[in-house]
Motif scaffolding. Structure first.
Motif, PDB file in Angstrom:
ATOM      1  N   TRP A 143     -10.373   8.344   0.811  1.00  0.00           N
ATOM      2  CA  TRP A 143      -9.190   8.901   1.462  1.00  0.00           C
ATOM      3  C   TRP A 143      -8.044   7.894   1.456  1.00  0.00           C
ATOM      4  CZ3 TRP A 143      -5.966  12.305   2.765  1.00  0.00           C
ATOM      5  CH2 TRP A 143      -5.306  12.367   3.985  1.00  0.00           C
ATOM      6  N   ILE A 144      -8.362   6.630   1.782  1.00  0.00           N
ATOM      7  CA  ILE A 144      -7.333   5.588   1.760  1.00  0.00           C
ATOM      8  C   ILE A 144      -6.823   5.382   0.338  1.00  0.00           C
ATOM      9  CG2 ILE A 144      -6.972   3.082   2.014  1.00  0.00           C
ATOM     10  CD1 ILE A 144      -6.917   4.407   4.690  1.00  0.00           C
ATOM     11  N   ASP A 145      -7.722   5.391  -0.612  1.00  0.00           N
ATOM     12  CA  ASP A 145      -7.314   5.194  -1.999  1.00  0.00           C
ATOM     13  C   ASP A 145      -6.389   6.324  -2.453  1.00  0.00           C
ATOM     14  OD1 ASP A 145      -7.522   3.531  -4.331  1.00  0.00           O
ATOM     15  OD2 ASP A 145      -8.691   5.126  -5.276  1.00  0.00           O
ATOM     16  N   PHE A 146      -6.754   7.519  -2.052  1.00  0.00           N
ATOM     17  CA  PHE A 146      -5.907   8.670  -2.369  1.00  0.00           C
ATOM     18  C   PHE A 146      -4.508   8.510  -1.768  1.00  0.00           C
ATOM     19  CE2 PHE A 146      -4.068  12.713  -1.259  1.00  0.00           C
ATOM     20  CZ  PHE A 146      -4.200  13.446  -2.432  1.00  0.00           C
ATOM     21  N   ARG A 147      -4.461   8.104  -0.513  1.00  0.00           N
ATOM     22  CA  ARG A 147      -3.176   7.928   0.155  1.00  0.00           C
ATOM     23  C   ARG A 147      -2.373   6.795  -0.469  1.00  0.00           C
ATOM     24  NH1 ARG A 147      -4.533   7.618   6.384  1.00  0.00           N
ATOM     25  NH2 ARG A 147      -2.294   7.165   6.478  1.00  0.00           N
ATOM     26  N   LEU A 148      -3.086   5.771  -0.925  1.00  0.00           N
ATOM     27  CA  LEU A 148      -2.406   4.648  -1.566  1.00  0.00           C
ATOM     28  C   LEU A 148      -1.712   5.110  -2.837  1.00  0.00           C
ATOM     29  CD1 LEU A 148      -1.747   1.660  -1.815  1.00  0.00           C
ATOM     30  CD2 LEU A 148      -4.007   1.302  -2.824  1.00  0.00           C
TER      31      LEU A 148
END
Lengths: 229, 229
Positions: free
Chosen positions: B83-88
């Motif tokens: 999820w964090i990677d996606f948001r990044l």
DNA sequence: CATTATTGATAGTATTACTATTATATTTGC
DNA sequence: GCAAATATAATAGTAATACTATCAATAATG
């Protein structure tokens, strides 16, 4: 470092144990045996029953020294930080230059494998591995605040406080001395763990102690004030 | 950040679970229920039996989805990093300047409390607290190397790799990009935990996000090459 | 030498971390 | 619309863990 004089004893907060393991043979066997076993099998698999078998005693006897295995781990970790703090004082004795003090502190805190000074019944190499792999588990719990009130993290806090002082001596303007110190200590441990088990999360360069170099550099660059540039 | 389009699903490595919790109502209840409970009682006290009671199902049913609670935690942590990677990726889309990319990445990785985007059955605020307090426990085990071979830390590694790339773009000479990134991510988590429970190990200044400021400063100073000074 | 404290031996309880079995829904394929 | 397959619930059971309690044997101490 020279061997610690045998009349010195590192005293851990009384509230961690029910009965001081330094006070008896069985107590010392509990300490040395638990260091062996936790290092070998990890804290999760370690039990007082297994420890009893290992040191030829019983579960019930061990429970007379420590309320549970969590407290035993706290004992080991506090002992370790007392020992490091003692060595730090020794290392910086008679040194005036704050930068040099800090440099030495960082080296001590980020070092790879310390030599076993054969300090009594404690195997320091194993204990160091335990600190790396298990110490975060002492505070990453729901009981952390109560345990903190009981003083169960005192040794670590004291060390952080001391090194934070060096930082403020080097640069009194720096706003986050505690954050920097705890980042370095816990960070260096995690990097040692990564280097051993998850190498793609770190960078190990051949022929140097990368972890020490990295953190030395990090700290002294962080402390440079804008005027120095 | 805007809400994630509902047709997007964050896929976690298949080998973490026995049966995909995204594939059924019960599976989703297992995820949302475990997030509630781990956040509330901590991972040590959390059991599948209690979870079963909480979501009105049974221990045996939950075991059909996850081999054990450790795997369930791995699932949650991997989901979080995906999820964090996606948001990044979203955050840096169309940004050219590597310094600005890195700045944004650090803000994302060190942020305090994210808003709950109400993404399906996952409460992000609680999950974030779980990541802070429990994620180190996924790898600080004796099984870490085998689990790594199974790909159970892939999401985190992928994120570290991506941000390390930004670092190398900013300063190709810098020798320790992975170390810097993993130090920042894990460090920021620990500092958040300290700020909440052991404040003497950190420094919280009034009216600022000290943790974000500290790590922004740390990283960009670390990346300054000597010529810039 | 008597008292007290320490340890060992043994047993017992509640909880955890599972596995197995069977009955009951529910879904899907034709 | 019905058979077949699949998922879940209900229940039970096992081995290990995390303790607590009791009592006898031993060692230390006053």
């Amino acid at each position: 470092m020279e061997v610690l004089p045998s009349h010195i004893q590192l005293n851990v907060n009384q509230r961690i144990f029910l009965k001081n393991p330094e006070s008896s043979d069985l107590g010392k066997k509990i300490i040395s045996g638990s260091i062996d076993m936790i290092d070998e099998m990890g804290f999760e698999s370690f039990t007082f029953r297994k420890l009893g078998q290992h040191i030829q005693s019983t579960e019930a006897s061990i429970y007379r020294y420590f309320e549970n295995k969590h407290r035993l781990l706290l004992y080991l970790i506090n002992w370790y930080w007392n020992w490091i703090d003692f060595r730090l004082i020794y290392l910086i004795a008679n040194i005036e230059d704050p930068t040099e003090k800090l440099r030495r502190a960082i080296t001590l805190l980020t070092q790879s494998n310390e030599v076993d000074n054969n300090f009594q019944h404690v195997n320091e190499i194993k204990l160091h591995r335990i600190v790396i792999a298990e110490s975060s588990k002492t505070y990453l719990t729901k009981e952390v605040e109560e345990e903190n009130k009981e003083g169960l993290f005192k040794s670590f806090k004291q060390l952080v406080e001391r090194v934070s002082g060096f930082i403020s001596d080097v640069n009194p303007e720096f706003k986050y001395p505690h954050m920097l110190v705890s980042t370095v200590i816990e960070g260096a441990h995690h990097q040692r763990f990564f280097a051993a088990h998850l190498p793609m999360l770190t960078d190990q360069l051949h022929g140097e102690d990368s972890i020490n170099n990295f953190y030395q550099d990090l700290v002294f660059k962080a402390l440079k004030s804008k005027d120095d540039e």
